[in-house]
Design a protein around this motif. Structure first.
Motif, PDB file in Angstrom:
ATOM      1  N   ARG A  13      11.002 -21.384  24.118  1.00 20.32           N
ATOM      2  CA  ARG A  13       9.772 -20.615  24.353  1.00 20.32           C
ATOM      3  C   ARG A  13       9.563 -19.573  23.249  1.00 20.32           C
ATOM      4  N   ALA A  14      10.644 -18.915  22.865  1.00 18.51           N
ATOM      5  CA  ALA A  14      10.538 -17.900  21.813  1.00 18.51           C
ATOM      6  C   ALA A  14      10.122 -18.537  20.488  1.00 18.51           C
ATOM      7  N   ALA A  15      10.684 -19.709  20.188  1.00 16.52           N
ATOM      8  CA  ALA A  15      10.338 -20.398  18.941  1.00 16.52           C
ATOM      9  C   ALA A  15       8.883 -20.841  18.941  1.00 16.52           C
ATOM     10  N   GLN A  16       8.442 -21.410  20.060  1.00 16.53           N
ATOM     11  CA  GLN A  16       7.063 -21.884  20.137  1.00 16.53           C
ATOM     12  C   GLN A  16       6.069 -20.735  20.107  1.00 16.53           C
ATOM     13  N   GLY A  17       6.508 -19.563  20.597  1.00 12.86           N
ATOM     14  CA  GLY A  17       5.631 -18.394  20.584  1.00 12.86           C
ATOM     15  C   GLY A  17       5.717 -17.604  19.294  1.00 12.86           C
ATOM     16  N   GLY A  18       6.629 -17.999  18.396  1.00  6.66           N
ATOM     17  CA  GLY A  18       6.770 -17.299  17.132  1.00  6.66           C
ATOM     18  C   GLY A  18       7.389 -15.925  17.269  1.00  6.66           C
ATOM     19  N   ASP A  19       8.090 -15.681  18.393  1.00  4.68           N
ATOM     20  CA  ASP A  19       8.716 -14.373  18.620  1.00  4.68           C
ATOM     21  C   ASP A  19      10.091 -14.361  17.967  1.00  4.68           C
ATOM     22  N   LEU A  20      10.126 -13.924  16.736  1.00  6.40           N
ATOM     23  CA  LEU A  20      11.331 -14.050  15.924  1.00  6.40           C
ATOM     24  C   LEU A  20      12.498 -13.235  16.462  1.00  6.40           C
ATOM     25  N   ASP A  21      12.246 -11.980  16.849  1.00 11.18           N
ATOM     26  CA  ASP A  21      13.332 -11.126  17.320  1.00 11.18           C
ATOM     27  C   ASP A  21      14.003 -11.710  18.558  1.00 11.18           C
ATOM     28  N   ILE A  22      13.209 -12.183  19.494  1.00 10.78           N
ATOM     29  CA  ILE A  22      13.763 -12.772  20.712  1.00 10.78           C
ATOM     30  C   ILE A  22      14.462 -14.089  20.390  1.00 10.78           C
ATOM     31  N   LEU A  23      13.866 -14.878  19.514  1.00 12.33           N
ATOM     32  CA  LEU A  23      14.446 -16.174  19.172  1.00 12.33           C
ATOM     33  C   LEU A  23      15.836 -16.029  18.575  1.00 12.33           C
ATOM     34  N   ILE A  24      16.018 -15.098  17.661  1.00 15.22           N
ATOM     35  CA  ILE A  24      17.319 -14.958  17.010  1.00 15.22           C
ATOM     36  C   ILE A  24      18.412 -14.720  18.037  1.00 15.22           C
ATOM     37  N   GLY A  25      18.167 -13.809  18.969  1.00 14.16           N
ATOM     38  CA  GLY A  25      19.167 -13.524  19.991  1.00 14.16           C
ATOM     39  C   GLY A  25      19.459 -14.721  20.863  1.00 14.16           C
ATOM     40  N   TYR A  26      18.408 -15.389  21.356  1.00 13.61           N
ATOM     41  CA  TYR A  26      18.604 -16.539  22.242  1.00 13.61           C
ATOM     42  C   TYR A  26      19.216 -17.721  21.500  1.00 13.61           C
ATOM     43  N   ASP A  27      18.776 -17.935  20.260  1.00 19.66           N
ATOM     44  CA  ASP A  27      19.301 -19.061  19.485  1.00 19.66           C
ATOM     45  C   ASP A  27      20.794 -18.903  19.233  1.00 19.66           C
ATOM     46  N   LEU A  28      21.203 -17.719  18.801  1.00 15.95           N
ATOM     47  CA  LEU A  28      22.633 -17.484  18.551  1.00 15.95           C
ATOM     48  C   LEU A  28      23.441 -17.634  19.832  1.00 15.95           C
ATOM     49  N   ARG A  29      22.892 -17.119  20.910  1.00 18.63           N
ATOM     50  CA  ARG A  29      23.624 -17.207  22.172  1.00 18.63           C
ATOM     51  C   ARG A  29      23.665 -18.639  22.689  1.00 18.63           C
ATOM     52  N   PHE A  30      22.570 -19.374  22.506  1.00 18.26           N
ATOM     53  CA  PHE A  30      22.537 -20.778  22.930  1.00 18.26           C
ATOM     54  C   PHE A  30      23.637 -21.577  22.244  1.00 18.26           C
ATOM     55  N   TRP A  31      23.709 -21.481  20.918  1.00 19.75           N
ATOM     56  CA  TRP A  31      24.699 -22.266  20.192  1.00 19.75           C
ATOM     57  C   TRP A  31      26.116 -21.790  20.497  1.00 19.75           C
ATOM     58  N   ARG A  32      26.274 -20.495  20.726  1.00 15.62           N
ATOM     59  CA  ARG A  32      27.585 -19.946  21.060  1.00 15.62           C
ATOM     60  C   ARG A  32      28.054 -20.512  22.398  1.00 15.62           C
ATOM     61  N   GLU A  33      27.163 -20.502  23.394  1.00 16.93           N
ATOM     62  CA  GLU A  33      27.523 -21.004  24.719  1.00 16.93           C
ATOM     63  C   GLU A  33      27.699 -22.515  24.708  1.00 16.93           C
TER      64      GLU A  33
END
Length: 250
Positions: A126-146
């Motif tokens: 959702r963050a990527a599709q919305g272009g919300d970079l700050d939110i995306l970075i946090g979720y993306d890093l956490r997604f791959w970590r988990e």
């Protein structure tokens, strides 16, 4: 008292490292920015010991360069560096995929773990599709970590996490200055989780090929000057970064 002091210092060291890492990830600390241990300590109102430890931690993660005489400098990454990051993670993940699907089905524990990973995937998409970079970075890093926890190998997880942080540090200056580039952000996180849940190795490989190809195609565009680099001009030396409160991570 000694034990309590050790915990406090360790926690402060981590807090400082996290705050500065967030500044670098957000692009507020640009490549080439120089500062000393004393400047950071004065800015945060703490002793030099935890600051020095935090800065050496960030240096070990490849985010800072240290100089015995000039202090520390935010590292700048080139397009060639970024391409090497993508190629390195591709090789490692290919091996991880083979190991993950060595059996016919996922374990009960792995399936339970995927429930939370799936939520993180949806948030990142959702963050990527919305272009919300700050939110995306946090979720993306956490997604791959988990997601990496499925492999149960901290050495692999830590290595891949370090590459992803460095890749984001490289990408952020471009994405901050190119609104059109944000529409290009990869958002296949849910498809990857779905393929893993079904133990569909071909589908997992297809999603990962798309993910890695997506990154390499962007590297080709950048190498060709499309978009042009927004500028990695060093900030004036001798200025400590602002002592802002760490931005909350999703």
């Amino acid at each position: 008292m000694c034990a309590s002091g050790a915990v406090t210092r360790s926690t402060l060291r981590q807090q400082i490292a996290d705050a500065l890492r967030d500044e670098v990830l957000a692009g507020r600390l640009r490549p080439g920015r120089e500062f000393t241990v004393k400047q950071i300590a004065e800015q945060y109102g703490v002793s030099t010991t935890p600051v020095r430890e935090a800065l050496f931690d960030l240096s070990a993660q490849g985010l800072l360069d240290s100089d015995q005489h000039r202090g520390f400098r935010v590292r700048g990454f080139t397009v060639a560096d970024y391409r090497s990051m993508v190629e390195a993670r591709t090789l490692v993940i290919d091996g991880v995929i083979r190991g993950l699907f060595c059996g016919p089905v996922l374990s009960v524990a792995q399936r339970d773990h995927l429930v939370s990973v799936r939520r993180r995937a949806q948030e990142a998409a959702r963050a990527a599709q919305g272009g919300d970079l700050d939110i995306l970075i946090g979720y993306d890093l956490r997604f791959w970590r988990e997601l990496g926890a499925l492999v149960d190998n901290t050495y692999i997880s830590d290595f891949l996490h370090r590459l992803r942080v460095q890749a984001w540090v490289f990408a952020v200056p471009y994405l901050r200055h190119d609104v059109g580039a944000r529409e290009w952000l990869w958002h296949g996180h849910p498809e990857l989780v779905a393929a893993i849940t079904l133990c569909d190795r071909d589908a997992v490989c297809a999603v990962m090929d798309d993910y890695n190809g997506h990154s390499l195609n962007w590297a080709d565009r950048l190498a060709a000057g499309d978009p042009a680099h927004p500028g990695h001009d060093p900030e004036p030396a001798g200025q400590a970064p602002p002592a802002e409160e760490p931005q909350p991570r999703p």
